[in-house]
Design a protein around this motif. Structure first.
Motif, short mmCIF file in Angstrom:
data_model
loop_
_atom_site.label_atom_id
_atom_site.label_comp_id
_atom_site.label_asym_id
_atom_site.label_seq_id
_atom_site.Cartn_x
_atom_site.Cartn_y
_atom_site.Cartn_z
N LEU A 4 0.90 -1.09 0.05
CA LEU A 4 -0.10 0.17 0.00
C LEU A 4 0.82 1.29 0.16
O LEU A 4 1.95 1.37 0.76
CB LEU A 4 -1.01 0.20 1.52
N GLU A 5 0.57 2.14 -1.06
CA GLU A 5 1.17 3.54 -0.85
C GLU A 5 0.25 4.59 -0.54
O GLU A 5 -1.04 4.37 -1.07
CB GLU A 5 1.80 3.88 -2.26
N ILE A 6 0.22 5.61 0.13
CA ILE A 6 -0.56 6.83 0.57
C ILE A 6 -0.72 7.41 -0.82
O ILE A 6 0.48 7.73 -1.53
CB ILE A 6 -0.08 7.29 1.62
N VAL A 7 -1.69 7.95 -1.08
CA VAL A 7 -1.81 8.98 -2.30
C VAL A 7 -2.36 10.00 -1.71
O VAL A 7 -1.79 11.27 -2.26
CB VAL A 7 -3.40 8.37 -3.01
N ALA A 8 -3.10 10.18 -0.61
CA ALA A 8 -3.10 11.63 0.06
C ALA A 8 -3.86 11.46 1.41
O ALA A 8 -4.52 10.49 1.74
CB ALA A 8 -4.40 12.34 -0.96
N ILE A 9 -3.41 12.53 2.36
CA ILE A 9 -4.00 12.63 3.40
C ILE A 9 -5.12 13.77 3.56
O ILE A 9 -4.73 14.93 3.22
CB ILE A 9 -2.87 12.79 4.49
N LEU A 10 -6.23 13.63 4.02
CA LEU A 10 -7.06 14.71 4.02
C LEU A 10 -7.62 15.25 5.38
O LEU A 10 -7.79 14.75 6.18
CB LEU A 10 -8.83 14.32 3.27
N GLU A 11 -6.93 16.47 5.60
CA GLU A 11 -7.27 17.02 6.95
C GLU A 11 -8.48 18.22 6.89
O GLU A 11 -8.64 19.08 5.90
CB GLU A 11 -5.84 17.77 7.08
N GLY A 12 -9.22 18.18 8.08
CA GLY A 12 -10.18 19.23 8.14
C GLY A 12 -11.39 18.74 9.32
O GLY A 12 -11.54 19.94 9.75
N HIS A 13 -11.56 17.58 9.40
CA HIS A 13 -12.54 17.29 10.33
C HIS A 13 -12.00 17.69 11.82
O HIS A 13 -10.35 17.44 12.03
CB HIS A 13 -12.89 16.02 10.40
N GLN A 14 -12.70 18.02 12.74
CA GLN A 14 -12.37 18.43 14.34
C GLN A 14 -12.59 17.28 15.10
O GLN A 14 -12.38 17.65 16.23
CB GLN A 14 -13.07 19.81 14.63
N ASP A 15 -12.62 16.20 14.68
CA ASP A 15 -12.87 15.14 15.69
C ASP A 15 -12.80 13.87 15.11
O ASP A 15 -12.53 13.72 13.58
CB ASP A 15 -14.53 15.40 16.28
N ARG A 16 -12.95 12.68 15.33
CA ARG A 16 -12.75 11.50 14.98
C ARG A 16 -13.70 11.24 13.83
O ARG A 16 -14.66 11.87 13.59
CB ARG A 16 -13.07 10.20 15.76
N VAL A 17 -12.93 10.53 12.59
CA VAL A 17 -13.84 10.19 11.61
C VAL A 17 -14.53 8.92 11.62
O VAL A 17 -13.66 8.13 11.72
CB VAL A 17 -13.03 10.59 10.22
N TRP A 18 -15.82 8.66 11.37
CA TRP A 18 -16.26 7.65 11.59
C TRP A 18 -16.51 6.52 10.15
O TRP A 18 -16.33 5.45 10.26
CB TRP A 18 -17.74 7.44 12.08
N GLN A 19 -16.73 7.43 9.08
CA GLN A 19 -16.81 6.45 7.85
C GLN A 19 -16.63 7.32 6.52
O GLN A 19 -16.67 8.74 6.75
CB GLN A 19 -18.52 5.98 7.71
N ALA A 20 -16.25 6.75 5.66
CA ALA A 20 -16.23 7.36 4.32
C ALA A 20 -16.69 6.59 3.22
O ALA A 20 -17.07 5.56 3.35
CB ALA A 20 -14.54 7.40 3.73
N SER A 21 -17.44 7.22 2.36
CA SER A 21 -18.37 6.67 1.35
C SER A 21 -17.81 7.20 0.19
O SER A 21 -18.01 8.64 -0.10
CB SER A 21 -19.72 7.10 1.56
N TRP A 22 -17.64 6.39 -0.85
CA TRP A 22 -17.22 7.03 -2.42
C TRP A 22 -18.37 7.34 -2.93
O TRP A 22 -19.49 6.48 -3.09
CB TRP A 22 -16.23 5.91 -3.02
N HIS A 23 -18.37 8.38 -3.97
CA HIS A 23 -19.29 8.61 -4.71
C HIS A 23 -19.39 7.60 -5.80
O HIS A 23 -18.51 6.97 -6.41
CB HIS A 23 -19.29 10.05 -5.67
N PRO A 24 -20.62 7.02 -6.24
CA PRO A 24 -21.01 6.00 -7.33
C PRO A 24 -20.31 6.14 -8.56
O PRO A 24 -19.83 5.02 -9.26
CB PRO A 24 -22.46 5.88 -7.56
N THR A 25 -20.26 7.38 -8.87
CA THR A 25 -19.57 7.41 -10.42
C THR A 25 -18.49 8.69 -10.41
O THR A 25 -17.63 8.46 -11.62
CB THR A 25 -20.69 8.14 -11.22
N LYS A 26 -18.24 9.52 -9.35
CA LYS A 26 -17.28 10.52 -9.49
C LYS A 26 -16.17 10.14 -8.71
O LYS A 26 -16.23 9.29 -7.77
CB LYS A 26 -17.85 11.88 -9.22
#
Length: 347
Positions: A4-26
């Protein structure tokens, strides 16, 4: 060996992140957090995926943690499930390119843990600490009718997931079981109860065909279940004309703590799991022998492990990219408040 290689790290949430959901087409990711917001992320440019921007923050609809977020099949709506016992329905206005909470679904008595859209987008399922699973029908003008309240679990229901093609629902619970729900003349019933885990079932996912399920548990194992229809050639007994689900593979000895989330790629067939031991593990089905090809006794191999993927923090969710263009991508989210996007590189 793949890695596994890291592609990107997304910062912005101010608390723990529970779930991520990919857009179905974008190439877009929705993430939800204890900070009561959902963030929508896209790459900063079409040819540089190392930098992502938060293009929208959805807030103001929930009073407590947002535990789950799910795109509708069209990608025009989002559903958010919150510890405030409500589910928010968000709609995108393409003229304004703005998101608005157009409906709030109420009825659960306690925290909602998960929300999921059916493959057609006609149904929505939610589950809660109140031990119930609710099935909602999507009507016109942002109306949602509760079709059924299913109360056969004896403990907190952690997750709901729809079959990728049929209106069949699976739910995972603190009572150590998975239940399969089907409709019969406007009423929903439990068609099968999957028993085998010895502690809380936190997460589950169907394979691309929908005839197998992978589940993740507090017992530190993953189980792969196969559906056997009545009169199956293997001679597996079924009851009342219903299909029965049986464990065909148990993956144990890999994670050292509770397995919180699992994702079965619909594109490459790999399974990804994340755990309180802070690791990501990738499993691939082996094709070494006749026996391993057999779906009734498959052999799965842990081909990739990434330890301390979110440092010392628990990893709460993992999700494979749903489309072909980035079929080797997966996202993880953690108690560190960060979202990480990874690429599985085949050496």
């Amino acid at each position: 060996m793949p890695h596994l290689e890291i592609v990107a790290i997304l910062e912005g949430h101010q608390d723990r992140v529970w779930q991520a959901s990919w857009h179905p087409t974008k190439t877009m990711l929705a993430t939800c957090s204890g900070d009561r917001t959902v963030r929508l992320w896209t790459p900063a440019s079409h040819d540089d995926f190392s930098k992502w921007h938060c293009v929208e923050t959805l807030e103001g609809a929930h009073k407590r943690t947002i535990r789950s977020v799910a795109w509708s099949p069209t990608g025009n709506e989002l559903a958010t499930a919150s510890f405030d016992a409500t589910t928010g329905i968000w709609e995108n206005d393409p003229r304004e390119n703005d998101w608005e909470c157009v409906a709030t679904l109420e009825g659960h008595e306690n925290e909602i843990k998960s929300v999921s859209w059916s493959s057609t987008g006609a149904l929505l399922a939610t589950c809660s600490r109140d031990k119930s699973v609710w099935i909602w029908e999507v009507e016109s003008d942002n109306d949602f009718e509760c079709l059924s309240v299913l109360q056969e679990h004896t403990q907190d229901v952690k997750m709901v997931a729809w079959h990728p093609k049929l209106e069949i629902l699976a739910s995972a619970s603190y009572d150590d079981t998975i239940k399969i729900w089907k409709e019969d003349e406007d009423d929903w019933y439990c068609a099968d109860t999957l028993e085998g885990h010895t502690s809380t079932v936190w997460s589950l996912d169907f394979n691309a065909e929908g005839d197998q399920i992978v589940s993740a548990s507090d017992d530190q194992t993953l189980r792969i279940w196969k559906m056997y229809k009545p009169d199956n050639p293997q001679g597996i007994p079924t009851h009342n004309g219903e299909a029965t689900w049986k464990t065909v593979c148990t993956l144990s000895g890999f994670h050292e703590r509770c397995v919180y989330s699992v994702s079965w790629s619909k594109m490459n067939g790999h399974i990804a799991s994340v755990s309180g031991d802070n690791s990501i593990r990738i499993f691939e089905k082996t094709q070494d022998s006749e026996a391993s090809i057999d779906d009734d006794a498959p052999t799965w191999k842990n081909t990739t492990t990434y330890k301390d993927a979110h440092g010392v923090y628990d990893i709460n969710g993992v999700s494979w990219f749903p489309g072909k263009q980035h079929s080797d991508w997966l996202s993880t989210v953690g108690d560190d408040g960060l979202v990480r996007i990874w690429r599985l590189v085949q050496d």
